[in-house]
Design an enzyme around this catalytic site. Sequence first.
Site, PDB file in Angstrom:
ATOM      1  N   ARG A 228     -83.451 -15.426  67.070  1.00  0.00           N
ATOM      2  CA  ARG A 228     -83.205 -16.857  66.909  1.00  0.00           C
ATOM      3  C   ARG A 228     -84.436 -17.664  67.288  1.00  0.00           C
ATOM      4  NH1 ARG A 228     -78.498 -17.494  70.955  1.00  0.00           N
ATOM      5  NH2 ARG A 228     -80.217 -16.631  72.141  1.00  0.00           N
TER       6      ARG A 228
ATOM      7  N   LYS B 132     -76.023  -0.633  75.412  1.00  0.00           N
ATOM      8  CA  LYS B 132     -74.789  -0.579  76.183  1.00  0.00           C
ATOM      9  C   LYS B 132     -74.465  -1.982  76.681  1.00  0.00           C
ATOM     10  CE  LYS B 132     -75.383  -1.540  79.959  1.00  0.00           C
ATOM     11  NZ  LYS B 132     -76.002  -2.548  80.886  1.00  0.00           N
TER      12      LYS B 132
HETATM   13  P1  NAP Z   1     -81.157 -11.104  77.190  1.00  0.00           P
HETATM   14  O1  NAP Z   1     -82.471 -11.068  77.905  1.00  0.00           O
HETATM   15  O2  NAP Z   1     -80.268 -12.265  77.422  1.00  0.00           O
HETATM   16  O3  NAP Z   1     -81.477 -10.919  75.666  1.00  0.00           O
HETATM   17  C1  NAP Z   1     -80.483 -10.906  74.680  1.00  0.00           C
HETATM   18  C2  NAP Z   1     -81.088 -11.441  73.402  1.00  0.00           C
HETATM   19  O4  NAP Z   1     -80.082 -11.410  72.399  1.00  0.00           O
HETATM   20  C3  NAP Z   1     -81.556 -12.869  73.502  1.00  0.00           C
HETATM   21  O5  NAP Z   1     -82.885 -12.975  73.947  1.00  0.00           O
HETATM   22  C4  NAP Z   1     -81.398 -13.351  72.084  1.00  0.00           C
HETATM   23  O6  NAP Z   1     -82.548 -12.923  71.374  1.00  0.00           O
HETATM   24  C5  NAP Z   1     -80.254 -12.521  71.510  1.00  0.00           C
HETATM   25  N1  NAP Z   1     -79.007 -13.284  71.410  1.00  0.00           N
HETATM   26  C6  NAP Z   1     -78.267 -13.422  70.289  1.00  0.00           C
HETATM   27  N2  NAP Z   1     -77.181 -14.146  70.521  1.00  0.00           N
HETATM   28  C7  NAP Z   1     -77.222 -14.504  71.799  1.00  0.00           C
HETATM   29  C8  NAP Z   1     -76.379 -15.296  72.628  1.00  0.00           C
HETATM   30  N3  NAP Z   1     -75.261 -15.849  72.148  1.00  0.00           N
HETATM   31  N4  NAP Z   1     -76.726 -15.464  73.931  1.00  0.00           N
HETATM   32  C9  NAP Z   1     -77.855 -14.909  74.436  1.00  0.00           C
HETATM   33  N5  NAP Z   1     -78.685 -14.147  73.678  1.00  0.00           N
HETATM   34  C10 NAP Z   1     -78.380 -13.953  72.388  1.00  0.00           C
HETATM   35  O7  NAP Z   1     -80.292  -9.808  77.528  1.00  0.00           O
HETATM   36  P2  NAP Z   1     -80.820  -8.327  77.820  1.00  0.00           P
HETATM   37  O8  NAP Z   1     -80.971  -8.137  79.276  1.00  0.00           O
HETATM   38  O9  NAP Z   1     -81.946  -8.004  76.943  1.00  0.00           O
HETATM   39  O10 NAP Z   1     -79.500  -7.530  77.428  1.00  0.00           O
HETATM   40  C11 NAP Z   1     -79.127  -7.279  76.091  1.00  0.00           C
HETATM   41  C12 NAP Z   1     -78.250  -6.036  76.074  1.00  0.00           C
HETATM   42  O11 NAP Z   1     -79.010  -4.956  76.628  1.00  0.00           O
HETATM   43  C13 NAP Z   1     -77.000  -6.171  76.949  1.00  0.00           C
HETATM   44  O12 NAP Z   1     -75.928  -5.516  76.361  1.00  0.00           O
HETATM   45  C14 NAP Z   1     -77.392  -5.471  78.249  1.00  0.00           C
HETATM   46  O13 NAP Z   1     -76.288  -4.895  78.922  1.00  0.00           O
HETATM   47  C15 NAP Z   1     -78.320  -4.370  77.721  1.00  0.00           C
HETATM   48  N6  NAP Z   1     -79.258  -3.889  78.728  1.00  0.00           N
HETATM   49  C16 NAP Z   1     -79.988  -4.736  79.513  1.00  0.00           C
HETATM   50  C17 NAP Z   1     -80.823  -4.218  80.513  1.00  0.00           C
HETATM   51  C18 NAP Z   1     -81.655  -5.100  81.421  1.00  0.00           C
HETATM   52  O14 NAP Z   1     -82.196  -4.606  82.428  1.00  0.00           O
HETATM   53  N7  NAP Z   1     -81.838  -6.386  81.131  1.00  0.00           N
HETATM   54  C19 NAP Z   1     -80.916  -2.870  80.691  1.00  0.00           C
HETATM   55  C20 NAP Z   1     -80.227  -2.022  79.834  1.00  0.00           C
HETATM   56  C21 NAP Z   1     -79.400  -2.553  78.866  1.00  0.00           C
HETATM   57  P3  NAP Z   1     -83.250 -13.885  70.299  1.00  0.00           P
HETATM   58  O15 NAP Z   1     -83.604 -15.131  71.036  1.00  0.00           O
HETATM   59  O16 NAP Z   1     -84.398 -13.043  69.910  1.00  0.00           O
HETATM   60  O17 NAP Z   1     -82.255 -14.104  69.225  1.00  0.00           O
END
Ligand code: NAP
Length: 307
Positions: A36, A88
Amino acid sequence: MSLKLGLVGLGKIARDQHLPAIAATPGLKLAAIASRHATLPDLPGFNDIDSLLAGADLDAITLCTPPQGRFDQAVSALKAGRHLMLEKPPGMTVTEVEALAALARQKGVTLFTTWHSREAAAVEPARTWLSGRRIDSVRVIWKEDVRHWHPGQAWIWEPGGLGVFDPGINALSIVTHILPDAVFVTGASLEFPANRAAPIAASVQMRMNAAPIEAEFDWRQTGPQTWDIEVQTDAGLLRLSKGGSEMWLDDQPQLVEEDSEYRSLYRRFVDLVAGGRSEVDLAPLRLVADAFLLARRIEVDAFEDDA
Ligand code: NAP
């Protein structure tokens, strides 16, 4: 020939882990992204999955978006005949993921519901060491600082975001992999901040056969962080620490290794696609769902990101 991959959601885990792991995986090439907000140099970018599927020549998709909203994205990818890898937890509910598995079968494509912590270096050796031994009890201590690991992630506190089970499900993915028999939830208490829809801490009682399993999950841990699983057996105490990257037997180190979880995941995704197979395991998500079903709910102090 390389598998052409599209990645959706360029957030923390995509940047920290997926991009370097994809670059290091033979037989895989990042061909486009959907975000996005973000773009990557020299790579086609699209605003959402539907324009990505329509505009890029892709074999496979990885979804790195939050679990809320992931189902519709996954359905789009599978209906378009693309192999699919899910971060996950694989969905908001067990039923969603079962529907995805059925759709993947119908379309003849690979669905891979990843559990990255199962790829930590000591997890497989621990499973092997435990097989054939009598397991007397298990203790899980998974305590970390939410402000450090999930800064400003609003979705994680919303329904479907899992709260402290977002990291806690990683422990459950290891427990369900290293123990030989089925694990059941028998009770739980969940602590919800007064202003949030997801728990900041949880204690979950489970069992495998007669062996009790106690799990403590807490997001209020500052200072040293703890991601430990201890299994008491007839042959001594096995401890997995640092999220499964270290294995200790009776306090003696057996294996201590650097993280390569996401490289293993992508190698397996390539193998699954090549072999025409899927890998879908719902056991960790089911335990979280059961903990919510059986939980006593305790209200605790409101949580603010910048307090
Ligand atoms: P994040 O930093 O919030 O990133 C999620 C991304 O998804 C956002 O940057 C956004 O990318 C996109 N997105 C699309 N719709 C969204 C919405 N409604 N709200 C927020 N973001 C939205 O989260 P993350 O930590 O990367 O986690 C993503 C997944 O990976 C989760 O299921 C989490 O459990 C898993 N995970 C995370 C970690 C960790 O350490 N953070 C570790 C292992 C697994 P765009 O702006 O590019 O669209």
